[in-house]
Design an enzyme around this catalytic site. Structure first.
Site, PDB file in Angstrom:
ATOM      1  N   GLU A 142      -3.018  11.220   2.342  1.00  0.00           N
ATOM      2  CA  GLU A 142      -3.990  10.744   3.309  1.00  0.00           C
ATOM      3  C   GLU A 142      -4.083  11.801   4.406  1.00  0.00           C
ATOM      4  OE1 GLU A 142      -4.942   6.738   5.988  1.00  0.00           O
ATOM      5  OE2 GLU A 142      -2.956   7.022   5.107  1.00  0.00           O
ATOM      6  N   GLU A 168       0.846  -1.192   0.000  1.00  0.00           N
ATOM      7  CA  GLU A 168       0.000   0.000   0.000  1.00  0.00           C
ATOM      8  C   GLU A 168       0.881   1.240   0.000  1.00  0.00           C
ATOM      9  OE1 GLU A 168      -2.983   0.214   3.075  1.00  0.00           O
ATOM     10  OE2 GLU A 168      -2.906   2.415   3.129  1.00  0.00           O
TER      11      GLU A 168
END
Length: 304
Positions: free
Chosen positions: A184, A179
């Site tokens: 984010e 990932e």
């Protein structure tokens, strides 16, 4: 006149040289005044010149996002998040992709009255979703191994909101597929993370960076568009915001610690754009006024 009248003495030579110099200087000054000033240009970025655009979405056409580029996640998906993902919460207008989070009740077709809100069956224990949002992905449409990935967007940084621009590897269960969180945000912090597998299933090894947005010293930071970028090659992953390097992960350190020991960043990855609400990290949205928007100007992928 006789030839002797043209004879130059040393004094005459000196005065002649001085006169010629003055005239030539005047000519140079006149020419300089007539031509435009040349400003030295910055040295070209040779690394940028090496990149070729291989895929992009500029979101210039109003309506639904391009189905040839994007698919959708639906329902409750991960992290015990509160939102129900549905395509209706994503559309293009005025050159932007809009992902909208809403406070609205949706029945959960997978609800089971006998289920318990445990880690395994938290999805079926909810009779309703109290929020909706959208998650777009290129999974099944397009994936890439290595390159420069860019997203220009504006994120809502209020409580309970969890926008992200990230990638997952095409093969393997999380986190052994790898990932990369290019962008984010939650709880006042901007994150730039890379995760891969450990000895235990579903437990990740993280190389993470958390930067409070207050460190940008800009009270209007959340109201502006910013450029997030990943440069990923066979040696490292580098994550940036507005050309500021946030995190570097070297691929020599990212082999999964299971029996297979594969490196999940030596395989193609696909993209995800989503706005999550609440969940394990998103915070409490109860006092946040909805709707909330994650707006994307463009997504571009370059390769050498």
């Amino acid at each position: 006149m006789t030839p002797t009248q043209f004879k130059l003495t040393p004094a005459k030579l000196c005065w002649t040289f001085l006169a010629v110099s003055l005239v030539w200087g005047a000519v140079q000054t006149s020419l300089a005044q007539q031509r435009p000033v040349q400003v030295a240009s910055a040295k070209p970025d040779s690394s940028a010149a090496d990149w070729k655009l291989v895929w992009a979405d500029e979101f210039d056409k109003d309506g639904r996002p391009d189905a040839k580029r994007w698919d959708y996640e639906t329902g409750f998906v991960r992290n015990r998040e509160l939102q129900w993902y549905q395509p209706d919460n994503a559309w293009c207008e005025k050159g932007l992709l809009v992902i909208e989070g809403r406070r609205e009740r949706k029945p959960n077709p997978g609800y089971r009255p006998d289920s318990q809100p445990s880690q395994l069956d938290w999805k079926s224990s909810r009779e309703f979703a109290e929020y909706t949002s959208a998650s777009l992905t290129t999974k099944g449409r397009q994936h890439w191994q290595y390159g420069r990935f860019e997203m220009r967007g504006r994120i809502d940084t209020r409580s309970g909101l969890w926008p992200a621009f990230w990638t997952l590897g095409i093969a393997g269960q999380w986190p052994r597929n790898g990932e990369i969180d290019i962008m984010e945000f939650y709880r006042g912090m901007l994150l730039a993370n890379v995760a891969w597998g450990t000895e235990r299933p579903y437990v990740a090894k993280w190389d993470d960076l958390k930067k409070p947005i207050t460190e940008f010293n800009d009270p209007d930071w959340s109201h502006k568009f910013h450029l997030w970028r990943m440069d990923w090659d066979e040696n490292a992953i580098r994550l940036y915001v507005d050309d500021v390097l946030l995190n570097t992960t070297e691929l020599k350190d990212t082999f999964n610690r299971d029996a297979e020991g594969k490196n999940p960043f030596q395989q193609p990855h696909y993209l995800i754009l989503n706005l999550a609400i609440g969940g394990t990290n998103g915070g409490d949205p109860a006092k946040t006024e909805f709707p909330a928007r994650f707006e994307v100007d463009y997504v571009r992928v370059y390769q050498r």
